[in-house]
Design a protein around this motif. Structure first.
Motif, PDB file in Angstrom:
ATOM      1  N   TYR A  20       0.842  -1.189   0.000  1.00  0.00           N
ATOM      2  CA  TYR A  20       0.000   0.000   0.000  1.00  0.00           C
ATOM      3  C   TYR A  20       0.877   1.238   0.000  1.00  0.00           C
ATOM      4  CZ  TYR A  20      -3.247  -3.525   1.531  1.00  0.00           C
ATOM      5  OH  TYR A  20      -4.005  -4.661   1.595  1.00  0.00           O
ATOM      6  N   VAL A  21       0.526   2.188  -0.837  1.00  0.00           N
ATOM      7  CA  VAL A  21       1.179   3.482  -0.840  1.00  0.00           C
ATOM      8  C   VAL A  21       0.155   4.496  -0.366  1.00  0.00           C
ATOM      9  CG1 VAL A  21       2.192   5.289  -2.282  1.00  0.00           C
ATOM     10  CG2 VAL A  21       2.809   2.905  -2.656  1.00  0.00           C
ATOM     11  N   ASN A  22       0.489   5.170   0.715  1.00  0.00           N
ATOM     12  CA  ASN A  22      -0.424   6.151   1.317  1.00  0.00           C
ATOM     13  C   ASN A  22      -1.802   5.540   1.554  1.00  0.00           C
ATOM     14  OD1 ASN A  22       1.630   8.137   1.179  1.00  0.00           O
ATOM     15  ND2 ASN A  22       1.081   8.519  -0.948  1.00  0.00           N
ATOM     16  N   GLY A  23      -1.817   4.256   1.931  1.00  0.00           N
ATOM     17  CA  GLY A  23      -3.066   3.561   2.229  1.00  0.00           C
ATOM     18  C   GLY A  23      -3.789   2.995   1.022  1.00  0.00           C
ATOM     19  N   GLU A  24      -3.312   3.272  -0.176  1.00  0.00           N
ATOM     20  CA  GLU A  24      -3.946   2.786  -1.400  1.00  0.00           C
ATOM     21  C   GLU A  24      -3.278   1.480  -1.847  1.00  0.00           C
ATOM     22  OE1 GLU A  24      -6.563   4.210  -3.102  1.00  0.00           O
ATOM     23  OE2 GLU A  24      -6.700   5.629  -1.434  1.00  0.00           O
ATOM     24  N   ASP A  25      -4.084   0.474  -2.113  1.00  0.00           N
ATOM     25  CA  ASP A  25      -3.605  -0.841  -2.529  1.00  0.00           C
ATOM     26  C   ASP A  25      -2.901  -0.731  -3.881  1.00  0.00           C
ATOM     27  OD1 ASP A  25      -3.275  -3.496  -3.270  1.00  0.00           O
ATOM     28  OD2 ASP A  25      -5.265  -4.094  -2.587  1.00  0.00           O
ATOM     29  N   ILE A  26      -1.640  -1.191  -3.937  1.00  0.00           N
ATOM     30  CA  ILE A  26      -0.914  -1.178  -5.216  1.00  0.00           C
ATOM     31  C   ILE A  26      -0.712  -2.583  -5.752  1.00  0.00           C
ATOM     32  CG2 ILE A  26       0.213   1.044  -4.832  1.00  0.00           C
ATOM     33  CD1 ILE A  26       2.782  -0.575  -4.114  1.00  0.00           C
ATOM     34  N   GLY A  27      -1.305  -3.578  -5.075  1.00  0.00           N
ATOM     35  CA  GLY A  27      -1.264  -4.937  -5.597  1.00  0.00           C
ATOM     36  C   GLY A  27      -0.445  -5.898  -4.768  1.00  0.00           C
ATOM     37  N   SER A  28      -0.526  -7.155  -5.185  1.00  0.00           N
ATOM     38  CA  SER A  28       0.165  -8.251  -4.510  1.00  0.00           C
ATOM     39  C   SER A  28       1.201  -8.853  -5.437  1.00  0.00           C
ATOM     40  CB  SER A  28      -0.839  -9.341  -4.130  1.00  0.00           C
ATOM     41  OG  SER A  28      -1.816  -8.824  -3.278  1.00  0.00           O
ATOM     42  N   PHE A  29       2.199  -9.490  -4.849  1.00  0.00           N
ATOM     43  CA  PHE A  29       3.224 -10.158  -5.640  1.00  0.00           C
ATOM     44  C   PHE A  29       3.898 -11.217  -4.788  1.00  0.00           C
ATOM     45  CE2 PHE A  29       5.015  -6.459  -3.651  1.00  0.00           C
ATOM     46  CZ  PHE A  29       6.220  -6.894  -3.117  1.00  0.00           C
ATOM     47  N   ALA A  30       4.584 -12.125  -5.439  1.00  0.00           N
ATOM     48  CA  ALA A  30       5.355 -13.171  -4.773  1.00  0.00           C
ATOM     49  C   ALA A  30       6.818 -12.998  -5.144  1.00  0.00           C
ATOM     50  CB  ALA A  30       4.856 -14.545  -5.192  1.00  0.00           C
ATOM     51  N   MET A  31       7.691 -13.246  -4.169  1.00  0.00           N
ATOM     52  CA  MET A  31       9.131 -13.177  -4.413  1.00  0.00           C
ATOM     53  C   MET A  31       9.747 -14.534  -4.095  1.00  0.00           C
ATOM     54  SD  MET A  31      10.524  -9.497  -3.072  1.00  0.00           S
ATOM     55  CE  MET A  31      10.190  -9.869  -1.393  1.00  0.00           C
ATOM     56  N   GLU A  32      10.306 -15.150  -5.096  1.00  0.00           N
ATOM     57  CA  GLU A  32      11.013 -16.414  -4.901  1.00  0.00           C
ATOM     58  C   GLU A  32      12.311 -16.139  -4.142  1.00  0.00           C
ATOM     59  OE1 GLU A  32       9.720 -19.335  -5.781  1.00  0.00           O
ATOM     60  OE2 GLU A  32       7.961 -18.322  -6.622  1.00  0.00           O
ATOM     61  N   SER A  33      12.921 -17.179  -3.655  1.00  0.00           N
ATOM     62  CA  SER A  33      14.193 -17.057  -2.958  1.00  0.00           C
ATOM     63  C   SER A  33      15.207 -16.306  -3.821  1.00  0.00           C
ATOM     64  CB  SER A  33      14.721 -18.459  -2.637  1.00  0.00           C
ATOM     65  OG  SER A  33      15.962 -18.361  -1.981  1.00  0.00           O
ATOM     66  N   GLY A  34      15.839 -15.298  -3.245  1.00  0.00           N
ATOM     67  CA  GLY A  34      16.850 -14.524  -3.959  1.00  0.00           C
ATOM     68  C   GLY A  34      16.313 -13.384  -4.808  1.00  0.00           C
ATOM     69  N   GLU A  35      15.009 -13.313  -5.014  1.00  0.00           N
ATOM     70  CA  GLU A  35      14.437 -12.245  -5.848  1.00  0.00           C
ATOM     71  C   GLU A  35      14.379 -10.924  -5.089  1.00  0.00           C
ATOM     72  OE1 GLU A  35      11.520 -14.016  -9.253  1.00  0.00           O
ATOM     73  OE2 GLU A  35      10.592 -13.500  -7.348  1.00  0.00           O
ATOM     74  N   THR A  36      14.416  -9.846  -5.866  1.00  0.00           N
ATOM     75  CA  THR A  36      14.334  -8.501  -5.313  1.00  0.00           C
ATOM     76  C   THR A  36      13.162  -7.770  -5.950  1.00  0.00           C
ATOM     77  OG1 THR A  36      16.709  -8.393  -4.889  1.00  0.00           O
ATOM     78  CG2 THR A  36      15.552  -6.291  -5.087  1.00  0.00           C
ATOM     79  N   TYR A  37      12.433  -7.042  -5.117  1.00  0.00           N
ATOM     80  CA  TYR A  37      11.326  -6.200  -5.567  1.00  0.00           C
ATOM     81  C   TYR A  37      11.715  -4.767  -5.245  1.00  0.00           C
ATOM     82  CZ  TYR A  37       6.801  -3.822  -5.381  1.00  0.00           C
ATOM     83  OH  TYR A  37       5.766  -2.930  -5.555  1.00  0.00           O
ATOM     84  N   GLU A  38      11.470  -3.860  -6.186  1.00  0.00           N
ATOM     85  CA  GLU A  38      11.793  -2.453  -5.954  1.00  0.00           C
ATOM     86  C   GLU A  38      10.586  -1.597  -6.254  1.00  0.00           C
ATOM     87  OE1 GLU A  38      15.763  -0.797  -6.886  1.00  0.00           O
ATOM     88  OE2 GLU A  38      14.657   0.537  -8.239  1.00  0.00           O
TER      89      GLU A  38
END
Length: 149
Positions: free
Chosen positions: A49-67
């Motif tokens: 959530y950004v400023n309380g607004e839902d920006i979505g869901s995601f999955a991160m496998e081992s070693g993955e990076t989300y930015e």
């Protein structure tokens, strides 16, 4: 060229130079960056959530990076928070808040987090500040609530 015309041009030039130097001296930090890396052998799931607004869901496998790259907006809190789940562990974490000095809050700097078996680790000067998983046995997720109409 008349004297009043020269004075007018001089005043105009001084004003423009003053205005230009004022604009150039004001650096406005208008963005923030949060980077999360999954350092566990399991898949981590997140809903953010950004400023309380839902920006979505995601999955991160081992070693993955989300930015996430966000703009600093005037008149709002400028926050990034995520509901996280790792196997049976869960928690709600505030990852960035422009107004909270206990967590990442500096604009124009990359805020690094890593996901560990014990919780989320905010990296500060190459050291880990650990935010542990929620230890309650019940996981109440507003993302899993189904509304029957």
């Amino acid at each position: 060229m008349s004297s009043s015309s020269s004075q007018y041009n001089l005043v105009l030039c001084l004003f423009l130079l003053s205005f230009s130097s004022l604009i150039n001296s004001q650096t406005i930090d208008d963005y923030f960056v949060v980077r999360m890396t999954n350092e566990t052998p399991s898949t981590a799931n997140a809903g953010c959530y950004v400023n309380g607004e839902d920006i979505g869901s995601f999955a991160m496998e081992s070693g993955e990076t989300y930015e996430y790259n966000g703009n600093i907006l005037r008149g709002v809190n400028n926050t990034l928070s995520c509901e996280m789940k790792l196997d049976e562990k869960h928690g709600f974490f505030n990852l960035f808040d422009l107004n909270d000095t206990k967590i990442c809050h500096s604009a124009s700097e990359v805020c690094n987090w890593s996901i560990h078996e014990d919780g989320l680790c905010m990296l500060v000067s190459h050291k880990c500040v650990l935010f542990k998983w929620d230890t309650s046995t019940t996981h109440h997720s507003f993302r899993n609530v189904k509304v029957n109409l």
